[in-house]
Design a protein around this motif. Structure first.
Motif, short mmCIF file in Angstrom:
data_model
loop_
_atom_site.label_atom_id
_atom_site.label_comp_id
_atom_site.label_asym_id
_atom_site.label_seq_id
_atom_site.Cartn_x
_atom_site.Cartn_y
_atom_site.Cartn_z
N ASP A 76 -3.26 2.87 -1.25
CA ASP A 76 -3.44 2.56 0.18
C ASP A 76 -3.88 3.82 0.94
O ASP A 76 -4.84 3.80 1.71
CB ASP A 76 -2.12 2.01 0.74
CG ASP A 76 -2.26 1.55 2.18
OD1 ASP A 76 -3.38 1.20 2.59
OD2 ASP A 76 -1.25 1.54 2.91
N GLU A 77 -3.16 4.92 0.70
CA GLU A 77 -3.50 6.17 1.40
C GLU A 77 -4.90 6.67 1.02
O GLU A 77 -5.66 7.10 1.88
CB GLU A 77 -2.46 7.25 1.09
CG GLU A 77 -1.25 7.12 1.98
CD GLU A 77 0.00 7.72 1.37
OE1 GLU A 77 -0.13 8.64 0.56
OE2 GLU A 77 1.10 7.23 1.70
N GLN B 103 -7.56 4.61 2.72
CA GLN B 103 -7.68 4.95 4.14
C GLN B 103 -8.43 6.27 4.33
O GLN B 103 -9.26 6.40 5.23
CB GLN B 103 -6.30 5.03 4.78
CG GLN B 103 -5.67 3.65 4.91
CD GLN B 103 -4.41 3.66 5.73
OE1 GLN B 103 -4.38 4.29 6.77
NE2 GLN B 103 -3.39 3.00 5.27
N LYS C 130 -13.82 0.86 -2.89
CA LYS C 130 -12.76 -0.14 -2.63
C LYS C 130 -12.63 -1.10 -3.81
O LYS C 130 -11.53 -1.47 -4.21
CB LYS C 130 -13.11 -0.95 -1.37
CG LYS C 130 -12.84 -0.23 -0.09
CD LYS C 130 -13.14 -1.12 1.10
CE LYS C 130 -12.85 -0.40 2.40
NZ LYS C 130 -13.13 -1.22 3.57
N THR D 121 -9.18 -1.47 -5.92
CA THR D 121 -8.44 -2.76 -5.93
C THR D 121 -8.42 -3.32 -7.35
O THR D 121 -7.44 -3.93 -7.76
CB THR D 121 -9.01 -3.78 -4.94
OG1 THR D 121 -10.42 -3.87 -5.12
CG2 THR D 121 -8.70 -3.42 -3.51
N GLU E 155 -7.58 -5.40 -0.48
CA GLU E 155 -7.24 -4.13 0.18
C GLU E 155 -6.31 -4.40 1.37
O GLU E 155 -5.35 -3.67 1.61
CB GLU E 155 -8.52 -3.44 0.65
CG GLU E 155 -8.27 -2.04 1.14
CD GLU E 155 -9.33 -1.56 2.11
OE1 GLU E 155 -10.35 -2.25 2.29
OE2 GLU E 155 -9.10 -0.50 2.72
N ASN E 156 -6.61 -5.48 2.12
CA ASN E 156 -5.75 -5.84 3.25
C ASN E 156 -4.33 -6.17 2.79
O ASN E 156 -3.35 -5.73 3.38
CB ASN E 156 -6.32 -7.07 3.98
CG ASN E 156 -7.51 -6.70 4.84
OD1 ASN E 156 -7.69 -5.55 5.21
ND2 ASN E 156 -8.35 -7.68 5.14
N LEU F 227 -2.87 -5.20 0.05
CA LEU F 227 -2.26 -3.96 -0.44
C LEU F 227 -1.71 -3.13 0.73
O LEU F 227 -0.58 -2.64 0.70
CB LEU F 227 -3.37 -3.22 -1.18
CG LEU F 227 -3.16 -1.95 -1.94
CD1 LEU F 227 -4.18 -1.94 -3.09
CD2 LEU F 227 -3.39 -0.75 -1.12
N SER F 228 -2.51 -3.02 1.77
CA SER F 228 -2.11 -2.22 2.93
C SER F 228 -0.91 -2.84 3.66
O SER F 228 0.03 -2.14 4.04
CB SER F 228 -3.31 -2.10 3.87
OG SER F 228 -2.90 -1.65 5.11
N ASN G 83 2.27 -2.48 1.51
CA ASN G 83 2.74 -1.10 1.53
C ASN G 83 3.46 -0.81 2.85
O ASN G 83 4.51 -0.18 2.88
CB ASN G 83 1.55 -0.16 1.33
CG ASN G 83 1.98 1.28 1.22
OD1 ASN G 83 3.03 1.58 0.64
ND2 ASN G 83 1.20 2.19 1.77
N ARG H 69 -2.27 -5.70 11.69
CA ARG H 69 -3.09 -4.94 10.74
C ARG H 69 -4.40 -5.64 10.45
O ARG H 69 -5.46 -5.03 10.41
CB ARG H 69 -2.32 -4.72 9.44
CG ARG H 69 -1.30 -3.69 9.67
CD ARG H 69 -0.54 -3.28 8.47
NE ARG H 69 0.16 -2.10 8.90
CZ ARG H 69 -0.09 -0.88 8.48
NH1 ARG H 69 -1.02 -0.67 7.58
NH2 ARG H 69 0.56 0.14 8.95
#
Lengths: 506, 40
Positions: free
Chosen positions: A32-33, A36, A80, A84, A179-180, A182-183, A186, A344
């Motif tokens: 995630d980090e 970003q 990405k 993922t 990705e969404n 995962l974020s 987290n 988010r």
């Protein structure tokens, strides 16, 4: 380390960075980090190009800058997809892997349909719409399932994450959707650990209240720890008002008006927190107002219910209060979890749309959409309680309007839309470095936060007055409007008054 | 793929991404500087 121990270890709030503590979750947090970080790097390149295009050399470099922008986007998308795939990948040695569904990429598919000749385009567009609606529905159902699972087994991070990964693969989500997910997961795991950690430090309810709000509680406090929430049952209205007003700076003197406003609600979920990391995790109950629904009289075994205008058994009244308390907790807990998810997704989507919009009109539409959402969540519920409290104590409508629309810079006390009170996401902040986007933001902000908001406040004050002028008592007006969002008051009042007129005509 | 391997793969993917993005950034800086100098 066995799985249940890992689950427990992470759930107890041990730092995710601690080696050996739930490795899958450490990988999740790192992914995630990293995603970003990569996104910010791509944004910097894209925005530097756009900024240069606004200068005198703009027209000359347009083509080359666009080419570099395209390159940055392709690089980011491919990164990405790689990440993922790594995080969501099928595990080896698990027997026959489940076959994932065919992945539907809505944007790419729509571009393909647009490029088609007239023949077949209509049919292809119809098919696209059907697939798009189906995917949206699948995502919405998945989100509900994810929330349900989190609420049911809040400590089982690993089990929940494994389930989510498998489902996302099975349902054929795109890298961006993954990705969404995962974020969000987290963010949830971090909030859960923050909550568990502060609770472990302060197992005593009153001490936890004091540690968080820098003020000893005035009355009894009970705390219920949720999946990512701390639910404060406040038996004294001043304790509830402290949380409701989000005044965490120490001993606050409450006016009668502050108390009246707090008493407009029996529960709240606040977006801010006195400690970093707990934002959106604090929810509270106004037990004082719940208890007030029943009045006990010394010497009598029964209690009086003003709402029902009857004497009822004290045991039944207590059961009623406990049921209301539990329903409020469930409602506020759901609200806090959904806000984490929805905020988010909306931020990410707004940013994506702002970046890919071709014209200022399109950008303005997306900005307005986001600003309206922040206004609805940060200002309107509080403004509603203020309007009803001012209405109840008989404040002149002109005065009420002045109080609620005066900006903080002008000395206003109720400016919920001041920049200090609204969190502007970092991705979007980057965009404001481009002068043209900043101008567009200022213009849209003024429209949504000032023109539209002030008109809404003025109309709402008049709507409450109007109902009273149409023969209802203040208490009846409050009861009719208190559970409706401010944006629906005009419709509700219209229906009520029209209904009365029709009934009279009949 | 075990978790250590995943961690390693993510780091590797990021290093590749950062290299390529940095090359793009340099290309853009050079382009902007070139036109800026010409304009002045």
């Amino acid at each position: 380390m066995n799985e249940s121990f890992e689950n427990k270890y992470v759930a107890e709030g041990v730092s995710l960075e601690n080696k050996g503590a739930g490795k899958e979750l450490i990988v999740l947090a790192e992914a995630d980090e990293t995603l970003q970080k990569a996104e910010i790097e791509a944004i910097e390149v894209i925005l530097a190009g756009r900024q240069a295009e606004e200068s005198a050399i703009g027209p000359k470099i347009h083509e080359k800058v666009s080419e570099i922008e395209g390159g940055a986007k392709t690089l980011l998308n491919s990164f990405k997809e790689k990440v993922t795939n790594i995080v969501f990948g099928q595990k080896e040695n698990e027997g026959q892997p489940k076959l994932p569904k065919e992945i539907f990429f809505p944007e790419e598919e729509l571009e393909r349909v647009k490029r088609m000749g007239l023949r077949g385009r209509k049919e292809a567009l119809g098919e696209w719409k059907e697939k798009y609606a189906k995917q949206k529905e699948t995502l919405a159902n998945f989100q509900e399932e994810m929330i349900g699972r989190i609420r049911q087994c809040p400590d089982m991070h690993l089990d929940n994450f494994r389930f989510i990964k498998e489902e996302a693969n099975r349902l054929g989500f795109t890298p961006e959707q993954k990705e969404n997910i995962l974020s969000i997961f987290n963010a949830y795991a971090r909030k859960h650990n923050e909550v568990a950690s502060i609770r472990r430090e302060h197992p005593n309810d009153s001490e936890l209240f004091e540690a968080l709000f820098k003020s000893a509680p005035k009355g009894k406090i009970e705390v219920v720890e949720g999946p990512m929430t701390l639910y404060f049952k406040c038996f004294n209205v001043k304790d509830y008002a402290l949380i409701y007003s989000q005044s965490f700076s120490g001993d606050k003197e409450f006016t009668e008006h502050d108390i009246n406003v707090a008493n407009m609600s029996q529960g709240c979920s606040i977006p801010t927190a006195p400690i970093k990391g707990l934002e959106g995790c604090i929810i509270a109950e106004n037990r004082f107002v719940m208890n007030k629904r029943f009045q006990s009289v010394e010497g009598f075994s029964k209690v009086y219910s003003p709402a029902r205008n009857e004497w009822i058994d004290e045991k039944i009244a207590n059961e009623n209060i406990l049921a209301t308390s539990e329903n409020t907790r469930i409602h506020e807990e759901q609200h806090a979890i959904k806000r984490l998810f929805f905020d988010r997704l909306l931020r990410r989507n707004t940013f994506k749309e702002l970046l890919s919009s071709k014209t200022d009109n399109e950008r303005e539409k997306w900005l307005a959409n986001y600003l309206r959402y922040t206004r609805q969540s940060a200002a309107e519920p509080r403004a509603k309680d203020e309007i009803l409290a001012f209405f109840k104590d008989g404040t002149n409508p002109t005065e009420t309007l002045k109080y609620l629309t005066e900006s903080k810079k002008e000395g206003g006390l109720y400016d919920y839309l001041d920049d200090d009170n609204i969190e502007w996401p970092s991705r979007l902040q980057y965009m404001l470095q481009v002068e043209n986007y900043k101008k567009l933001y200022d213009k849209t902000r003024n429209k949504i936060y000032t023109e539209e908001y002030h008109a809404l406040i003025e109309n709402s004050i008049h709507n409450a007055e109007f109902l009273e002028q149409n023969g209802r008592t203040k208490e009846q007006v409050i009861a009719l409007l208190i559970n409706e969002p401010l944006s629906k008051w005009a419709k509700v009042v219209g229906r009520l008054v029209a209904g009365k007129r029709i009934a009279k005509e009949k | 793929m075990d978790e250590d391997k995943k961690q390693e793969e993510i780091k590797k993917a990021y290093a590749e991404f950062a290299d390529k993005m940095s090359a793009l950034k340099n290309k853009q800086d050079e382009l902007l500087q070139e036109y800026k100098d010409g304009h002045e």
